[in-house]
Design a protein around this motif. Sequence first.
Motif, short mmCIF file in Angstrom:
data_model
loop_
_atom_site.label_atom_id
_atom_site.label_comp_id
_atom_site.label_asym_id
_atom_site.label_seq_id
_atom_site.Cartn_x
_atom_site.Cartn_y
_atom_site.Cartn_z
N GLY A 155 20.18 -78.82 47.71
CA GLY A 155 21.16 -77.85 48.29
C GLY A 155 21.44 -78.39 49.56
O GLY A 155 22.44 -78.37 50.05
N ALA A 156 20.15 -79.06 50.52
CA ALA A 156 20.59 -79.52 51.65
C ALA A 156 21.53 -80.70 51.72
O ALA A 156 22.18 -80.98 52.35
CB ALA A 156 19.22 -79.86 52.36
N VAL A 157 21.28 -81.60 50.81
CA VAL A 157 22.13 -82.82 50.60
C VAL A 157 23.61 -82.24 50.08
O VAL A 157 24.52 -82.72 50.73
CB VAL A 157 21.72 -83.56 49.15
CG1 VAL A 157 22.55 -84.78 48.99
CG2 VAL A 157 20.39 -84.00 49.40
N ALA A 158 23.86 -81.44 49.42
CA ALA A 158 25.23 -80.84 49.28
C ALA A 158 25.75 -80.31 50.38
O ALA A 158 27.00 -80.45 50.69
CB ALA A 158 25.24 -79.81 47.86
N GLY A 159 24.89 -79.30 51.04
CA GLY A 159 25.39 -78.87 52.53
C GLY A 159 25.77 -79.88 53.46
O GLY A 159 26.80 -79.62 54.25
N GLY A 160 24.90 -80.96 53.56
CA GLY A 160 25.35 -81.90 54.43
C GLY A 160 26.89 -82.49 54.16
O GLY A 160 27.59 -82.95 55.19
N VAL A 161 27.14 -82.94 52.84
CA VAL A 161 28.28 -83.35 52.67
C VAL A 161 29.38 -82.41 52.73
O VAL A 161 30.47 -82.85 53.23
CB VAL A 161 28.39 -83.80 50.80
CG1 VAL A 161 29.74 -84.14 50.58
CG2 VAL A 161 27.16 -84.80 50.64
N PHE A 162 29.24 -81.18 52.44
CA PHE A 162 30.33 -79.96 52.93
C PHE A 162 30.71 -79.85 54.09
O PHE A 162 31.64 -79.95 54.61
CB PHE A 162 29.63 -78.72 52.10
CG PHE A 162 30.58 -77.49 52.38
CD1 PHE A 162 31.86 -77.50 51.57
CD2 PHE A 162 30.52 -76.68 53.23
CE1 PHE A 162 32.94 -76.22 51.85
CE2 PHE A 162 31.20 -75.76 53.81
CZ PHE A 162 32.38 -75.44 52.89
N ALA A 163 29.57 -79.77 54.88
CA ALA A 163 29.54 -79.54 56.48
C ALA A 163 30.40 -80.88 57.03
O ALA A 163 31.24 -80.78 57.98
CB ALA A 163 28.20 -79.64 57.21
N ALA A 164 30.19 -81.99 56.58
CA ALA A 164 30.86 -83.40 57.12
C ALA A 164 32.44 -83.18 57.07
O ALA A 164 33.01 -83.47 57.94
CB ALA A 164 30.06 -84.33 56.49
#
Length: 228
Positions: free
Chosen positions: A178-187
Amino acid sequence: MIGPWAGALLGLAAAPLLRAVAVRHAVPYGEPLRQCCPAGRWGRWPTGRCAGCGEAAAGPRPGAVEAVAVAVGAALGTAADAGSAPLFCWVGLFGVVLGFVDAAVLRLPDALTLPLFAGTAVLLPLADHRPAVLLRCLLAAAALGLLYGGLALLLPIGLGDAKLAPSLGAVLGLYGWGAVAGGVFAAFLLGGVWGAVLLLTRRAGRGDALPFGPPLLAGALLAVLAAA
């Protein structure tokens, strides 16, 4: 938790070195690293002038590196514990430099991204030594490297971003997919907002290249803070 004040003080203490490294590496591709006069060195805090001759350095505005280093240090201090502190310190210090270099010359040099990845690989087991977590970090690093490497063929994203992404993916992997996906989305969200602001303020045109390193780094930081 190490604490925001400890992190902020570390960032402030490291700021002169970070400024000096950013100025040195903020050169276009193929050009030699920026050199200073023999009498001194770049990056005297907080003006960015040469400590030897007083010449103004071509680099970030006075106080900019210091402010970002303090903010990043404070943020990571809220998320770090005794085990993850060395890793966060390593990634945070490199991240500040890479963000300023990319913003200045639209490139993320191998001389910075490759040592960042090597140090991340060494320090990662100190943050969490469980095999399942380390495997997830490895897979996350590979996934983000492949993702941004593929996007570099389709979008105005450089290979430097693809070389930075595995280090950030490994760190995000500590907190789950979830954090991995969140980092991509936030970027991508931050990159889109930044691009829109530059267009609206006419500081950039539709065909201008924009640095993606700062949004990539900021997105990873936000994802870590949200998951920690």
